[in-house]
Design a protein around this motif. Structure first.
Motif, short mmCIF file in Angstrom:
data_model
loop_
_atom_site.label_atom_id
_atom_site.label_comp_id
_atom_site.label_asym_id
_atom_site.label_seq_id
_atom_site.Cartn_x
_atom_site.Cartn_y
_atom_site.Cartn_z
N LYS A 251 5.98 8.20 16.84
CA LYS A 251 5.43 7.24 17.79
C LYS A 251 6.41 6.09 17.91
O LYS A 251 6.89 5.57 16.91
CB LYS A 251 4.10 6.67 17.28
N GLU A 252 6.67 5.68 19.13
CA GLU A 252 7.63 4.59 19.32
C GLU A 252 7.17 3.31 18.63
O GLU A 252 7.93 2.66 17.95
CB GLU A 252 7.86 4.34 20.81
N ASN A 253 5.93 2.93 18.81
CA ASN A 253 5.37 1.75 18.15
C ASN A 253 4.15 2.18 17.36
O ASN A 253 3.09 2.32 17.92
CB ASN A 253 4.96 0.67 19.18
N PHE A 254 4.32 2.41 16.08
CA PHE A 254 3.19 2.85 15.28
C PHE A 254 2.38 1.65 14.80
O PHE A 254 2.90 0.60 14.50
CB PHE A 254 3.63 3.72 14.10
N LYS A 255 1.08 1.83 14.81
CA LYS A 255 0.13 0.84 14.29
C LYS A 255 -0.83 1.59 13.40
O LYS A 255 -1.18 2.74 13.67
CB LYS A 255 -0.64 0.16 15.43
N PHE A 256 -1.28 0.93 12.35
CA PHE A 256 -2.21 1.56 11.43
C PHE A 256 -3.60 1.00 11.66
O PHE A 256 -3.81 -0.20 11.55
CB PHE A 256 -1.80 1.29 9.98
N VAL B 227 -3.01 4.29 7.39
CA VAL B 227 -1.85 4.34 6.50
C VAL B 227 -1.93 5.58 5.63
O VAL B 227 -0.97 6.35 5.54
CB VAL B 227 -1.77 3.07 5.61
N LYS B 228 -3.07 5.80 5.02
CA LYS B 228 -3.23 6.95 4.12
C LYS B 228 -3.05 8.27 4.88
O LYS B 228 -2.37 9.17 4.39
CB LYS B 228 -4.60 6.92 3.44
N ILE C 30 0.84 -1.20 0.00
CA ILE C 30 0.00 0.00 0.00
C ILE C 30 0.88 1.25 0.00
O ILE C 30 0.64 2.20 -0.76
CB ILE C 30 -0.95 0.00 1.21
N ILE C 31 1.89 1.25 0.84
CA ILE C 31 2.80 2.40 0.95
C ILE C 31 3.56 2.61 -0.35
O ILE C 31 3.65 3.73 -0.87
CB ILE C 31 3.75 2.21 2.16
#
Length: 95
Positions: free
Chosen positions: A66-71, A76-77, A35-36
């Motif tokens: 953010k230390e731990n990024f989650k989508f 994502v967009k 996607i990215i």
């Protein structure tokens, strides 16, 4: 943080190895990576080497934010757009 020499080596890895690098170092799965990658391509980043540099930069940007990024849904967009705006503002993005 990645140094220029390491980034220059990374961007020339075969596709699967580059994706695995992103999975191992940034915790994104193949689907999110795709996607990215497609999103940056759609922003006229057609050169694979340049696009991969920006992808690494994007993940580094997220790690700073953010230390731990989650989508989550649509996350994502939204993160891509925020990153793109920040890069456009600093006029560092090159296609």
């Amino acid at each position: 943080m990645h140094n220029k020499k390491k980034i220059d080596q990374l961007i020339h890895l075969p596709d699967l190895r580059f994706v695995r690098y992103c999975e191992e170092n940034f915790g994104v799965n193949r689907g999110i990576y795709n996607i990215i990658d497609a999103w940056f391509y759609d922003q006229d980043m057609v050169n694979v080497s340049n696009r991969r540099k920006v992808i690494i930069e994007f993940f580094s940007y997220l790690n700073k934010e953010k230390e731990n990024f989650k989508f989550g849904p649509g996350g994502v967009k939204a993160q891509l757009e925020n990153f793109w705006i920040s890069k456009k503002d600093s006029q560092v993005v090159s296609a």
